[in-house]
Write a protein that holds these residues in place. Structure first.
Motif, PDB file in Angstrom:
ATOM      1  N   ILE A   1       5.826   5.085  -2.604  1.00 10.80           N
ATOM      2  CA  ILE A   1       4.900   5.796  -2.265  1.00 10.80           C
ATOM      3  C   ILE A   1       5.077   6.818  -3.009  1.00 10.80           C
ATOM      4  O   ILE A   1       5.731   7.587  -2.753  1.00 10.80           O
ATOM      5  N   GLU A   2       3.851   7.333  -2.867  1.00 12.21           N
ATOM      6  CA  GLU A   2       3.396   8.546  -3.510  1.00 12.21           C
ATOM      7  C   GLU A   2       3.758   9.722  -3.587  1.00 12.21           C
ATOM      8  O   GLU A   2       4.247   9.910  -2.525  1.00 12.21           O
ATOM      9  N   ASN A   3       4.351  10.227  -4.577  1.00 15.40           N
ATOM     10  CA  ASN A   3       5.265  11.463  -4.377  1.00 15.40           C
ATOM     11  C   ASN A   3       6.680  11.416  -3.264  1.00 15.40           C
ATOM     12  O   ASN A   3       6.592  12.819  -2.551  1.00 15.40           O
ATOM     13  N   ALA A   4       7.481  10.454  -3.128  1.00 11.01           N
ATOM     14  CA  ALA A   4       8.148  10.268  -2.407  1.00 11.01           C
ATOM     15  C   ALA A   4       9.572  10.010  -3.326  1.00 11.01           C
ATOM     16  O   ALA A   4       9.491   9.558  -3.859  1.00 11.01           O
ATOM     17  N   GLU A   5      10.463  11.161  -3.064  1.00 13.44           N
ATOM     18  CA  GLU A   5      11.536  10.719  -4.048  1.00 13.44           C
ATOM     19  C   GLU A   5      12.888   9.679  -3.438  1.00 13.44           C
ATOM     20  O   GLU A   5      13.366   9.070  -3.788  1.00 13.44           O
ATOM     21  N   ASN A   6      12.517   9.515  -1.688  1.00 12.02           N
ATOM     22  CA  ASN A   6      13.983   8.737  -0.874  1.00 12.02           C
ATOM     23  C   ASN A   6      13.617   8.105   0.090  1.00 12.02           C
ATOM     24  O   ASN A   6      12.111   8.625   1.113  1.00 12.02           O
ATOM     25  N   ILE A   7      12.919   7.094  -0.052  1.00 15.69           N
ATOM     26  CA  ILE A   7      12.382   6.287   0.255  1.00 15.69           C
ATOM     27  C   ILE A   7      13.796   4.980   1.384  1.00 15.69           C
ATOM     28  O   ILE A   7      14.060   4.318   0.894  1.00 15.69           O
ATOM     29  N   LEU A   8      13.881   4.895   2.518  1.00 13.10           N
ATOM     30  CA  LEU A   8      13.814   4.133   3.670  1.00 13.10           C
ATOM     31  C   LEU A   8      13.233   3.363   4.418  1.00 13.10           C
ATOM     32  O   LEU A   8      12.452   3.474   4.530  1.00 13.10           O
ATOM     33  N   THR A   9      13.677   1.764   4.122  1.00 16.83           N
ATOM     34  CA  THR A   9      12.987   1.137   5.146  1.00 16.83           C
ATOM     35  C   THR A   9      13.336   0.841   6.624  1.00 16.83           C
ATOM     36  O   THR A   9      14.746   0.364   6.349  1.00 16.83           O
ATOM     37  N   ILE A  10      13.323   0.320   7.485  1.00 19.06           N
ATOM     38  CA  ILE A  10      13.825   0.672   8.430  1.00 19.06           C
ATOM     39  C   ILE A  10      13.278  -0.918   9.204  1.00 19.06           C
ATOM     40  O   ILE A  10      11.912  -1.007   9.554  1.00 19.06           O
ATOM     41  N   TRP A  11      14.678  -2.167   9.588  1.00 17.92           N
ATOM     42  CA  TRP A  11      13.972  -2.606   9.684  1.00 17.92           C
ATOM     43  C   TRP A  11      13.875  -3.119  11.403  1.00 17.92           C
ATOM     44  O   TRP A  11      14.904  -3.162  11.545  1.00 17.92           O
ATOM     45  N   LEU A  12      12.755  -3.517  12.079  1.00 19.06           N
ATOM     46  CA  LEU A  12      12.970  -3.083  13.458  1.00 19.06           C
ATOM     47  C   LEU A  12      12.599  -4.642  13.541  1.00 19.06           C
ATOM     48  O   LEU A  12      12.486  -5.741  13.240  1.00 19.06           O
ATOM     49  N   GLU A  13      13.882  -5.103  15.117  1.00 19.17           N
ATOM     50  CA  GLU A  13      14.247  -6.311  15.451  1.00 19.17           C
ATOM     51  C   GLU A  13      13.593  -5.861  16.020  1.00 19.17           C
ATOM     52  O   GLU A  13      14.952  -5.397  17.376  1.00 19.17           O
ATOM     53  N   TYR A  14      13.060  -7.079  17.159  1.00 23.39           N
ATOM     54  CA  TYR A  14      12.445  -6.843  18.134  1.00 23.39           C
ATOM     55  C   TYR A  14      12.406  -8.265  19.078  1.00 23.39           C
ATOM     56  O   TYR A  14      12.341  -9.220  18.785  1.00 23.39           O
ATOM     57  N   LYS A  15      13.812  -9.044  20.507  1.00 19.82           N
ATOM     58  CA  LYS A  15      13.620  -9.292  20.988  1.00 19.82           C
ATOM     59  C   LYS A  15      12.984  -9.550  22.028  1.00 19.82           C
ATOM     60  O   LYS A  15      12.789  -8.755  22.417  1.00 19.82           O
ATOM     61  N   THR A  16      12.213 -11.111  22.164  1.00 20.52           N
ATOM     62  CA  THR A  16      11.400 -11.204  23.276  1.00 20.52           C
ATOM     63  C   THR A  16      11.602 -12.918  23.570  1.00 20.52           C
ATOM     64  O   THR A  16      12.040 -13.835  22.675  1.00 20.52           O
ATOM     65  N   GLU A  17      10.578 -12.519  24.659  1.00 23.17           N
ATOM     66  CA  GLU A  17      10.524 -14.271  25.098  1.00 23.17           C
ATOM     67  C   GLU A  17      10.051 -15.713  24.441  1.00 23.17           C
ATOM     68  O   GLU A  17       9.200 -14.847  22.863  1.00 23.17           O
ATOM     69  N   LEU A  18      10.603 -16.525  23.876  1.00 26.67           N
ATOM     70  CA  LEU A  18       9.780 -17.169  23.429  1.00 26.67           C
ATOM     71  C   LEU A  18       8.595 -17.607  23.507  1.00 26.67           C
ATOM     72  O   LEU A  18       8.202 -17.592  24.580  1.00 26.67           O
ATOM     73  N   ILE A  19       7.943 -17.837  22.383  1.00 25.13           N
ATOM     74  CA  ILE A  19       6.623 -17.905  22.493  1.00 25.13           C
ATOM     75  C   ILE A  19       6.018 -19.711  22.626  1.00 25.13           C
ATOM     76  O   ILE A  19       6.429 -20.446  21.394  1.00 25.13           O
ATOM     77  N   GLU A  20       5.152 -19.541  22.629  1.00 29.34           N
ATOM     78  CA  GLU A  20       4.332 -21.303  23.480  1.00 29.34           C
ATOM     79  C   GLU A  20       3.496 -21.884  22.525  1.00 29.34           C
ATOM     80  O   GLU A  20       3.043 -20.529  21.837  1.00 29.34           O
ATOM     81  N   LYS A  21       4.098 -22.782  21.934  1.00 28.67           N
ATOM     82  CA  LYS A  21       3.671 -23.196  20.853  1.00 28.67           C
ATOM     83  C   LYS A  21       2.634 -24.513  21.577  1.00 28.67           C
ATOM     84  O   LYS A  21       2.725 -25.201  21.908  1.00 28.67           O
TER      85      LYS A  21
END
Length: 155
Positions: A135-155
């Motif tokens: 990320i341009e001009n960023a000294e400290n970068i964090l990644t937030i891995w957002l984990e979202y649980k939902t109903e199963l997807i019908e395939k």
């Protein structure tokens, strides 16, 4: 700097720089079923975040992943889990100790991370990613891995 506390986790975020980064990013343009389904569920994610995304300066509608960081869908016996990367410019502290910098080769099991469960369906895993995300001009970068649980997807 904006300080956000989540239990024993303290985030020191440069919210202006993070917001500026998100303004320069594209929304989700992938038309695969998993990306389309996640985008359709963003309002539910926002509801469960209860304004936390605004405190952090992130925009859930932007697909910011770099390299191998991308939306990852997982099907389990009775639910579907989306794991989505979002980036922050700032630092993370656990019990007042700065989150350890990552080694050259990330191995998820050995990666030092801060973990916080917001709701039954929403958790955050935070890692320091200075060596892997640009990320341009960023000294400290964090990644937030957002984990979202939902109903199963019908395939």
């Amino acid at each position: 700097m904006t300080t956000v506390e989540l239990g024993n986790i303290k985030l020191e975020i440069d919210r202006n720089a993070t917001e500026k980064f998100y303004k320069s990013q594209n929304g989700f343009i992938c038309d695969c079923p998993d990306c389309l389904n996640y985008v359709s569920k963003i309002s539910g994610v926002l509801s469960e975040l209860n304004g936390l995304e605004k405190q952090l300066g992130i925009d859930l509608t932007k697909a910011v992943g770099q390299g191998m960081d991308e939306l990852m869908p997982h099907d389990y016996d009775d639910y579907h889990l989306y794991v989505i990367p979002y980036y922050l410019i700032g630092k993370c502290f656990i019990n007042e100790n700065e989150l350890q910098k990552q080694s050259i080769e990330p191995i998820w099991e050995k990666t030092k991370k801060a973990e916080y469960k917001l709701t039954e369906n929403l958790s955050l895993r935070i890692i320091e990613t200075n060596k892997y995300v640009e990320i341009e001009n960023a000294e400290n970068i964090l990644t937030i891995w957002l984990e979202y649980k939902t109903e199963l997807i019908e395939k």
